[in-house]
Design a protein around this motif. Structure first.
Motif, PDB file in Angstrom:
ATOM      1  N   GLU A 104       0.513  -1.257   0.383  1.00 56.36           N
ATOM      2  CA  GLU A 104       0.079  -0.328   0.007  1.00 56.36           C
ATOM      3  C   GLU A 104       0.973   1.069  -0.051  1.00 56.36           C
ATOM      4  N   LYS A 105       2.012   1.703   0.849  1.00 58.47           N
ATOM      5  CA  LYS A 105       3.089   2.388   0.390  1.00 58.47           C
ATOM      6  C   LYS A 105       3.326   2.184  -0.796  1.00 58.47           C
ATOM      7  N   GLN A 106       3.445   1.482  -1.456  1.00 52.44           N
ATOM      8  CA  GLN A 106       4.001   1.261  -3.327  1.00 52.44           C
ATOM      9  C   GLN A 106       5.805   1.060  -3.001  1.00 52.44           C
ATOM     10  N   GLU A 107       5.820   0.345  -2.119  1.00 49.04           N
ATOM     11  CA  GLU A 107       7.194   0.334  -1.791  1.00 49.04           C
ATOM     12  C   GLU A 107       7.060  -2.060  -2.702  1.00 49.04           C
ATOM     13  N   VAL A 108       8.179  -1.877  -3.632  1.00 49.10           N
ATOM     14  CA  VAL A 108       8.522  -3.695  -3.418  1.00 49.10           C
ATOM     15  C   VAL A 108       8.412  -4.281  -2.497  1.00 49.10           C
ATOM     16  N   ILE A 109       7.322  -5.077  -2.436  1.00 50.94           N
ATOM     17  CA  ILE A 109       7.738  -6.397  -1.180  1.00 50.94           C
ATOM     18  C   ILE A 109       8.047  -7.685  -2.425  1.00 50.94           C
ATOM     19  N   ALA A 110       7.418  -8.053  -3.631  1.00 52.78           N
ATOM     20  CA  ALA A 110       8.096  -9.500  -4.354  1.00 52.78           C
ATOM     21  C   ALA A 110       7.852  -9.294  -5.452  1.00 52.78           C
ATOM     22  N   GLY A 111       8.223 -10.269  -6.093  1.00 56.85           N
ATOM     23  CA  GLY A 111       8.535 -10.416  -7.474  1.00 56.85           C
ATOM     24  C   GLY A 111       7.659 -11.514  -7.923  1.00 56.85           C
ATOM     25  N   VAL A 112       6.673 -11.965  -9.134  1.00 58.05           N
ATOM     26  CA  VAL A 112       5.561 -12.820  -9.482  1.00 58.05           C
ATOM     27  C   VAL A 112       6.327 -13.166 -11.550  1.00 58.05           C
ATOM     28  N   ALA A 113       6.673 -14.328 -11.511  1.00 61.67           N
ATOM     29  CA  ALA A 113       6.389 -14.887 -12.983  1.00 61.67           C
ATOM     30  C   ALA A 113       5.644 -15.348 -13.218  1.00 61.67           C
ATOM     31  N   GLN A 114       4.942 -15.397 -14.101  1.00 59.34           N
ATOM     32  CA  GLN A 114       4.202 -16.464 -15.104  1.00 59.34           C
ATOM     33  C   GLN A 114       4.552 -17.079 -16.423  1.00 59.34           C
ATOM     34  N   VAL A 115       4.742 -18.348 -16.881  1.00 55.98           N
ATOM     35  CA  VAL A 115       5.007 -18.870 -17.686  1.00 55.98           C
ATOM     36  C   VAL A 115       4.249 -19.966 -18.825  1.00 55.98           C
ATOM     37  N   LYS A 116       4.099 -19.318 -20.275  1.00 59.47           N
ATOM     38  CA  LYS A 116       3.124 -20.103 -20.533  1.00 59.47           C
ATOM     39  C   LYS A 116       3.913 -21.046 -21.213  1.00 59.47           C
ATOM     40  N   PHE A 117       3.696 -22.424 -21.103  1.00 63.78           N
ATOM     41  CA  PHE A 117       4.694 -23.505 -21.735  1.00 63.78           C
ATOM     42  C   PHE A 117       4.496 -24.167 -23.154  1.00 63.78           C
ATOM     43  N   ARG A 118       5.259 -23.813 -23.828  1.00 62.59           N
ATOM     44  CA  ARG A 118       5.717 -23.983 -24.966  1.00 62.59           C
ATOM     45  C   ARG A 118       4.532 -24.808 -25.668  1.00 62.59           C
ATOM     46  N   LEU A 119       4.745 -26.042 -25.451  1.00 64.66           N
ATOM     47  CA  LEU A 119       3.838 -26.979 -26.175  1.00 64.66           C
ATOM     48  C   LEU A 119       2.051 -26.773 -25.304  1.00 64.66           C
ATOM     49  N   GLN A 120       1.427 -26.116 -24.332  1.00 65.15           N
ATOM     50  CA  GLN A 120      -0.057 -25.967 -23.938  1.00 65.15           C
ATOM     51  C   GLN A 120      -0.137 -24.698 -24.666  1.00 65.15           C
TER      52      GLN A 120
END
Length: 469
Positions: A104-120
């Motif tokens: 809520e204070k606009q401070e970075v608390i984490a990072g997230v990544a979403q991957v699309k598997f090539r075959l799917q």
């Protein structure tokens, strides 16, 4: 507060389990705090081995540390894994979206990544491509059938005068000049218009038709030019485009242009001159690129002299004039059309009905005031009436059969006269029976005779009761 966190943790875990994508979460130092099973399987590791370690130990060329350090996101990037860091060596790249997470204070608390598997992703793409290809196939088939049905190559007729106007139509298809098709009702003006359109460079664009005589004059403007939302009582939400805008890039076919009111002729002339349309209730005109083909059964030249059709509009439309030929002036084509229409019905109902020689002669001698459309109607009616596998003279409308018999007989011989009377009476009886749906009592009442007498006449003329189909 703890209960809320636990609740969201369960929800988050369920989402990561349900998805087909891979997810990984790191803290602001790049330490893995969560990863789903799908991503673990791709990397050849497990949650126990991955969580608590730096992401660089699992994915050496990761950008996640840079993402949380510099607080940005990226979508749809292609990531190529280092050798040996995926379970399958031939499956070493995928599509990834990465983002930092703010509090809520606009401070970075984490990072997230979403991957699309090539075959799917490939499976989804292939499925979509199959559906797209199927749609394209049906679209191409529809266009092929429509084009063949309304093309100069598919037109029926071998008479010289017809072949002459066909050549004119083929030449008209090679340019964009306005075309005016004139001639009697039923001579195929719309079929000819569609052939011109399908033979032109605009064949992949729409051809929009409107019958100027079939729409009330007060509605014609909105049909042609469209209207804006709320421009009048009853105007539908969102407004309406109008035929001219629908035909943009293609062809507009103005059928029965001779029935257009004078006030609309003025507005049409302006559209043709300015090449732009202004909707009812609109303030900004819309540019349109259209090819105009008009048709009429009326004599526009006479209407111009009488002041019922604008001269300037007439010359604007009549750049290429094609006078359609009535069927009686192309006698060589009458039986070609008759057999064509009959063959279509035979194919549909899997029959082999033919025309008797007498019927063929009748067709050749008849004047066909309704032209090709009337011939089509007569064939359908005769097919529905015939008792056997051959259409006889008695299966035709009474006016055609009686006219042919009168023309066929000559002299004053008493026997010949009796044959004429019998033939005429037979055609009348059969016509009334057909009209009464083969109800003998109704037919006898219509003829003004007793039912028993009707039966005698039917027996005399060999008329069998036919069940309705």
């Amino acid at each position: 507060m703890k209960n809320d966190l636990d609740r969201y943790k369960y929800i988050f875990d369920e989402i990561l389990t349900m998805t087909d994508d891979g997810f990984i979460v790191v803290d602001k130092e790049g330490i893995v705090t969560d990863i789903n099973d799908q991503y673990c399987d791709f990397l050849g590791t497990s949650k126990e081995k991955a969580i608590g370690r730096s992401i660089k130990e699992i994915i050496s060329n990761t950008k996640m540390i840079d993402i949380v350090k510099n607080a940005y996101r990226e979508e749809g990037a292609i990531h190529k894994f280092a050798d040996g860091e995926t379970k399958e060596s031939d499956n070493s790249f995928l599509l990834v979206s990465r983002s930092c997470v703010f509090n809520e204070k606009q401070e970075v608390i984490a990072g997230v990544a979403q991957v699309k598997f090539r075959l799917q992703t490939l499976d989804c793409a292939q499925k979509l491509m199959r559906e797209y290809s199927e749609l394209e196939f049906y679209k191409e088939e529809y266009n092929r059938i429509t084009t063949n049905q309304y093309s100069f190559d598919g037109m029926i007729g071998s008479s010289k005068n017809f072949l002459d106007i066909k050549k004119t139509g083929m030449r008209a298809a090679k340019n964009l000049f306005p075309v005016l098709l004139t001639g009697e009702t039923g001579t195929g003006k719309e079929v000819f218009a569609r052939a011109i359109h399908n033979g032109s460079d605009r064949k992949n664009k729409p051809m929009v038709s409107i019958n100027c005589g079939a729409i009330p004059s007060e509605l014609l403007e909105s049909e042609l030019f469209g209207y804006e939302e709320g421009s009048f009582t009853g105007a539908k939400k969102g407004g309406k485009k109008g035929k001219f805008i629908q035909a943009d890039g293609g062809t507009i076919f103005l059928d029965e242009i001779g029935d257009m009111p004078l006030d609309m002729q003025v507005k049409l002339l302006r559209v043709l001159q300015e090449k732009e349309v202004e909707k009812i209730g609109g303030t900004t005109p819309t540019s349109v690129d259209i090819r105009v083909i008009a048709a009429t059964r009326r004599n526009l030249n006479e209407m111009v002299k009488e002041g019922r059709f604008r001269e300037d509009l007439y010359y604007r439309l009549n750049v290429i004039n094609i006078e359609m030929i009535p069927l009686r002036e192309r006698k060589e084509d009458i039986l070609i059309f008759a057999n064509y229409f009959l063959n279509k019905i035979n194919i549909e109902y899997r029959t082999s009905v033919t025309l008797s020689n007498e019927v063929k002669k009748c067709f050749q001698d008849y004047s066909w005031p309704g032209n090709i459309r009337e011939l089509d109607n007569v064939i359908k009616s005769a097919y529905a009436s015939c008792d056997e596998f051959i259409i006889q003279l008695t299966d035709l409308p009474a006016k055609m059969a009686s006219s042919h018999k009168v023309n066929s007989f000559s002299g004053s011989d008493e026997k010949m006269l009796k044959n004429m009377v019998d033939s005429y009476e037979c055609s009348i009886v059969k016509e009334v029976l057909r009209k009464c749906n083969w109800n003998c009592q109704l037919a006898a009442n219509e003829l003004g005779i007793h039912r028993s007498l009707l039966y005698k006449k039917m027996d005399k003329f060999g008329i069998k009761i036919k069940k309705s189909i």
